[in-house]
Design a protein around this motif. Structure first.
Motif, mmCIF file in Angstrom:
data_model
loop_
_atom_site.group_PDB
_atom_site.id
_atom_site.type_symbol
_atom_site.label_atom_id
_atom_site.label_comp_id
_atom_site.label_asym_id
_atom_site.label_seq_id
_atom_site.Cartn_x
_atom_site.Cartn_y
_atom_site.Cartn_z
ATOM 1 N N VAL A 146 0.985 -1.025 0.131
ATOM 2 C CA VAL A 146 -0.261 -0.062 -0.064
ATOM 3 C C VAL A 146 1.043 1.110 -0.005
ATOM 4 O O VAL A 146 0.514 2.411 -0.778
ATOM 5 C CB VAL A 146 -0.983 -0.087 1.180
ATOM 6 N N GLU A 147 2.031 0.577 0.491
ATOM 7 C CA GLU A 147 2.598 2.263 0.616
ATOM 8 C C GLU A 147 3.700 2.688 -0.708
ATOM 9 O O GLU A 147 4.627 3.729 -0.478
ATOM 10 C CB GLU A 147 3.753 2.352 1.846
ATOM 11 N N ALA A 148 3.467 1.387 -1.745
ATOM 12 C CA ALA A 148 3.939 2.006 -3.260
ATOM 13 C C ALA A 148 2.620 3.160 -3.465
ATOM 14 O O ALA A 148 3.030 3.931 -4.752
ATOM 15 C CB ALA A 148 3.681 1.221 -4.116
ATOM 16 N N VAL A 186 0.556 -6.876 -6.487
ATOM 17 C CA VAL A 186 -0.163 -7.604 -5.783
ATOM 18 C C VAL A 186 0.223 -6.460 -4.154
ATOM 19 O O VAL A 186 1.126 -6.234 -3.868
ATOM 20 C CB VAL A 186 -0.539 -8.387 -4.944
ATOM 21 N N ALA A 187 -0.328 -5.352 -4.143
ATOM 22 C CA ALA A 187 -0.058 -4.852 -2.583
ATOM 23 C C ALA A 187 -0.818 -4.591 -1.695
ATOM 24 O O ALA A 187 -2.022 -5.110 -1.125
ATOM 25 C CB ALA A 187 -0.389 -2.240 -3.523
ATOM 26 N N PRO A 188 0.225 -5.130 -0.661
ATOM 27 C CA PRO A 188 -0.735 -6.666 0.896
ATOM 28 C C PRO A 188 -0.637 -5.157 1.894
ATOM 29 O O PRO A 188 0.087 -4.049 1.859
ATOM 30 C CB PRO A 188 -0.114 -7.000 0.714
ATOM 31 N N SER A 214 -9.265 -0.300 9.573
ATOM 32 C CA SER A 214 -9.732 -0.434 7.892
ATOM 33 C C SER A 214 -11.279 -1.241 7.868
ATOM 34 O O SER A 214 -11.867 -0.734 8.602
ATOM 35 C CB SER A 214 -8.987 -1.670 7.048
ATOM 36 N N PRO A 215 -11.273 -0.659 6.698
ATOM 37 C CA PRO A 215 -13.252 -0.971 6.362
ATOM 38 C C PRO A 215 -13.067 -1.997 6.616
ATOM 39 O O PRO A 215 -14.554 -2.316 6.852
ATOM 40 C CB PRO A 215 -12.977 -0.581 5.347
ATOM 41 N N ASP A 248 -5.432 -5.611 1.270
ATOM 42 C CA ASP A 248 -4.857 -4.643 2.024
ATOM 43 C C ASP A 248 -6.420 -3.851 3.009
ATOM 44 O O ASP A 248 -6.791 -3.027 4.266
ATOM 45 C CB ASP A 248 -4.738 -2.888 1.972
ATOM 46 N N GLY A 249 -7.509 -4.430 3.114
ATOM 47 C CA GLY A 249 -8.878 -4.574 4.064
ATOM 48 C C GLY A 249 -9.393 -3.002 3.146
ATOM 49 O O GLY A 249 -9.828 -2.584 4.195
#
Ligand SMILES: NC(=O)c1ccc[n+]([C@@H]2O[C@H](COP(=O)([O-])OP(=O)(O)OC[C@H]3O[C@@H](n4cnc5c(N)ncnc54)[C@H](O)[C@@H]3O)[C@@H](O)[C@H]2O)c1
Length: 272
Positions: A146-148, A186-188, A214-215, A248-249
């Motif tokens: 996610v931080e990308a 894939v961005a975890p 997170s949602p 990532d939820g």
């Protein structure tokens, strides 16, 4: 163009050959198990190969472990000999606790490059010609974060190399698409693994707060990421390239918004 359906029930990767870097634990191990369960012959490259990975499947898949540090500039013959259709560049790490950039030891930048980006270039560069020459098409899946896509204070160089990996994914996708090779990411976030052991690092008093982080709450499981990787490696995603699946939820899509424990949302959290 084929008019056969993208999805028929059953194994999704029969007869496919996959390489997964860092596949002995965490997300990589879940990906290895999912691919093998769907019939792929998987070669796992890891620095820790003490424990074999079981395959629970009747689809004919297998998992073989190769002991190798992916930062090593030499590519082991075992990787080339495996003749992969699928490559999952999974190894990555933030390496240090959060730390102000201005106080960085410059060696850290080299280390972060090697563990997050350098090996992806080297391994992909070594395996791509064979994938192209064999003419079977193929799939490359890169693990970003996610931080990308959003900031992470104290990890600016880590996030920069992960963003570089995301952009490499897009440009390479365009370049090799005509060869039938798809490249996706894939961005975890919020996945319970040895690298991010939430069960150990979240104090017991805070565990009830997960639904506000997170949602979809959390934490997520490595298997949640494996599902996305399986989709991207298989023909289910045969018209998908250059993309990112966020596992990532919902932390990426919701940006700075968090659910309030009392209901509703805030982007100004103070005891939300
Ligand atoms: N867990 C998360 O929530 C999360 C969040 C964002 C991004 N990611 C990304 O997902 C990927 C996998 O993360 P994870 O949490 O499963 O990691 P992990 O650290 O739990 O597992 C990594 C695996 O890679 C192996 N490995 C480490 N260095 C290696 C090397 N130099 N050569 C070969 N093998 C090596 C380890 O032995 C281990 O088996 C990474 O790229 C990470 O940046 C994970």
């Amino acid at each position: 163009m084929s008019h056969s359906p993208a999805f028929t029930p059953g194994a999704l990767l029969p007869g496919r050959r996959a390489i997964i870097t860092g596949g002995a634990a965490g997300i990589g191990a879940a990906v290895a198990r999912a691919f093998a369960a769907h019939g792929a012959d998987v070669l796992v490259v890891d620095v820790d190969t003490a424990d074999p990975l079981d395959v629970t499947s009747t689809a004919g898949g297998s998992i073989t472990l190769v002991d190798h540090d992916i930062r090593d500039p030499d590519i082991p013959a075992a990787l080339l000999d495996h003749r992969p259709d699928i490559l999952v560049n999974n190894v990555g790490h933030y390496l240090r606790p959060p730390h102000p950039f201005a106080e960085n030891d410059k060696d850290l930048w080299t280390d972060l490059h090697e563990i997050n980006f350098g090996h992806v270039l080297r391994v992909t560069h070594a395996l791509l010609p064979g994938m192209t020459e064999r003419g079977r098409g193929g799939a490359i899946v890169n693990l970003t974060t996610v931080e990308a896509h959003r900031a992470i204070p104290g990890h600016s160089v880590y996030s920069a190399y992960k963003a570089a990996l995301m952009q490499f994914t897009r440009s390479l996708a365009a370049e090799v698409g005509p060869s039938g090779i798809r490249v996706n990411a894939v961005a975890p976030d919020l996945i319970e693994t040895p690298q991010v052991p939430y069960a150990d690092i979240v104090p017991a008093d805070d565990v009830p707060l997960w639904p506000t982080w997170s949602p979809l709450g959390g934490p997520g499981r490595p298997e949640d990421v494996a599902g996305a990787a399986l989709f991207l490696a298989s023909d289910l995603s045969r018209f998908v390239t250059g993309g990112t699946i966020h596992v990532d939820g919902g932390t990426h899509c919701s940006g700075g918004w968090v659910p309030r424990a009392s209901g509703g949302w805030t982007n100004r959290p103070r005891n939300p």
